[in-house]
Design a protein around this motif. Sequence first.
Motif, PDB file in Angstrom:
ATOM      1  N   TRP A 155      73.574  18.245  29.864  1.00 28.49           N
ATOM      2  CA  TRP A 155      73.744  19.442  30.694  1.00 28.49           C
ATOM      3  C   TRP A 155      73.601  19.122  32.186  1.00 28.49           C
ATOM      4  N   ARG A 156      73.242  17.905  32.492  1.00 29.67           N
ATOM      5  CA  ARG A 156      73.045  17.514  33.894  1.00 29.67           C
ATOM      6  C   ARG A 156      74.303  17.820  34.708  1.00 29.67           C
ATOM      7  N   GLY A 157      74.088  18.458  35.860  1.00 33.89           N
ATOM      8  CA  GLY A 157      75.189  18.779  36.757  1.00 33.89           C
ATOM      9  C   GLY A 157      75.870  20.105  36.470  1.00 33.89           C
ATOM     10  N   LEU A 158      75.513  20.764  35.372  1.00 28.80           N
ATOM     11  CA  LEU A 158      76.108  22.059  35.031  1.00 28.80           C
ATOM     12  C   LEU A 158      75.181  23.200  35.425  1.00 28.80           C
ATOM     13  N   THR A 159      75.743  24.384  35.613  1.00 30.76           N
ATOM     14  CA  THR A 159      74.925  25.573  35.853  1.00 30.76           C
ATOM     15  C   THR A 159      74.538  26.160  34.504  1.00 30.76           C
ATOM     16  N   LEU A 160      73.530  27.018  34.498  1.00 31.31           N
ATOM     17  CA  LEU A 160      73.124  27.691  33.262  1.00 31.31           C
ATOM     18  C   LEU A 160      74.281  28.511  32.706  1.00 31.31           C
ATOM     19  N   ALA A 161      75.022  29.185  33.572  1.00 29.27           N
ATOM     20  CA  ALA A 161      76.157  29.986  33.114  1.00 29.27           C
ATOM     21  C   ALA A 161      77.215  29.118  32.433  1.00 29.27           C
ATOM     22  N   GLU A 162      77.478  27.939  32.988  1.00 25.04           N
ATOM     23  CA  GLU A 162      78.461  27.041  32.378  1.00 25.04           C
ATOM     24  C   GLU A 162      78.000  26.572  31.005  1.00 25.04           C
ATOM     25  N   VAL A 163      76.732  26.219  30.889  1.00 28.44           N
ATOM     26  CA  VAL A 163      76.209  25.753  29.603  1.00 28.44           C
ATOM     27  C   VAL A 163      76.191  26.893  28.590  1.00 28.44           C
ATOM     28  N   ALA A 164      75.800  28.090  29.031  1.00 25.16           N
ATOM     29  CA  ALA A 164      75.753  29.240  28.123  1.00 25.16           C
ATOM     30  C   ALA A 164      77.147  29.569  27.584  1.00 25.16           C
ATOM     31  N   ALA A 165      78.174  29.359  28.388  1.00 26.80           N
ATOM     32  CA  ALA A 165      79.535  29.601  27.926  1.00 26.80           C
ATOM     33  C   ALA A 165      79.979  28.543  26.913  1.00 26.80           C
ATOM     34  N   LEU A 166      79.517  27.307  27.105  1.00 18.29           N
ATOM     35  CA  LEU A 166      79.901  26.207  26.218  1.00 18.29           C
ATOM     36  C   LEU A 166      79.056  26.127  24.949  1.00 18.29           C
ATOM     37  N   GLU A 167      77.750  26.346  25.081  1.00 15.37           N
ATOM     38  CA  GLU A 167      76.819  26.161  23.970  1.00 15.37           C
ATOM     39  C   GLU A 167      75.789  27.297  23.913  1.00 15.37           C
TER      40      GLU A 167
END
Length: 191
Positions: free
Chosen positions: A84-96
């Motif tokens: 998840w390094r380099g991603l925002t929480l919103a980006e990770v929540a959308a992916l996983e």
Amino acid sequence: MGLRVTLVAAARSSSLLAERFDDDRPLDEAGWYEVRLAAPRLVPLGAAELRYCSPTPRSRATGIALGYAPLAQPALRDCDMGRWRGLTLAEVAALEPAAVDAWLADPRTAPHGGETLLSFITRVGGWLDTRPADDGAIVAVAEPAVVRAALVYALKAPPATYWNVDVRPLSTVTLTGRPGLWHLQLAAAVS
């Protein structure tokens, strides 16, 4: 008297909504501006016998700008967020989304493949507990997440408390005591 450890949250490197996990970006223009505004309040902390910082560019730059000449401490690095390094929480929540839910609910899980929240808190607490036990003052500039972890550890709060602590850029918190017995010291009210 005991040891006095003042933690200074690093100035920002991005807006709150653009913050990324395990972010290595330097201070942005707003961060530099805020350091200049906060300097009269924070520069005196540099009189501490020991001065440290997280090894991130923004923590080092904040400490240097305040005249601390801090020594980078690997134990004060941000939580290892794995893939998840380099991603925002919103980006990770959308992916996983299920992985994010598991990570937020259980401090012993690391669905990102990095460090668990419990391990992160323990690592930061281990740094606190290995400071010299003599009377004296320490100042450390660290990522807001590190300051949160230190508070949870020092207060012996449940790990889930981490999510309820808000640490703003250039805010300070002081812990007093000795290894294994820390107290939160709030600043005196100005009259």
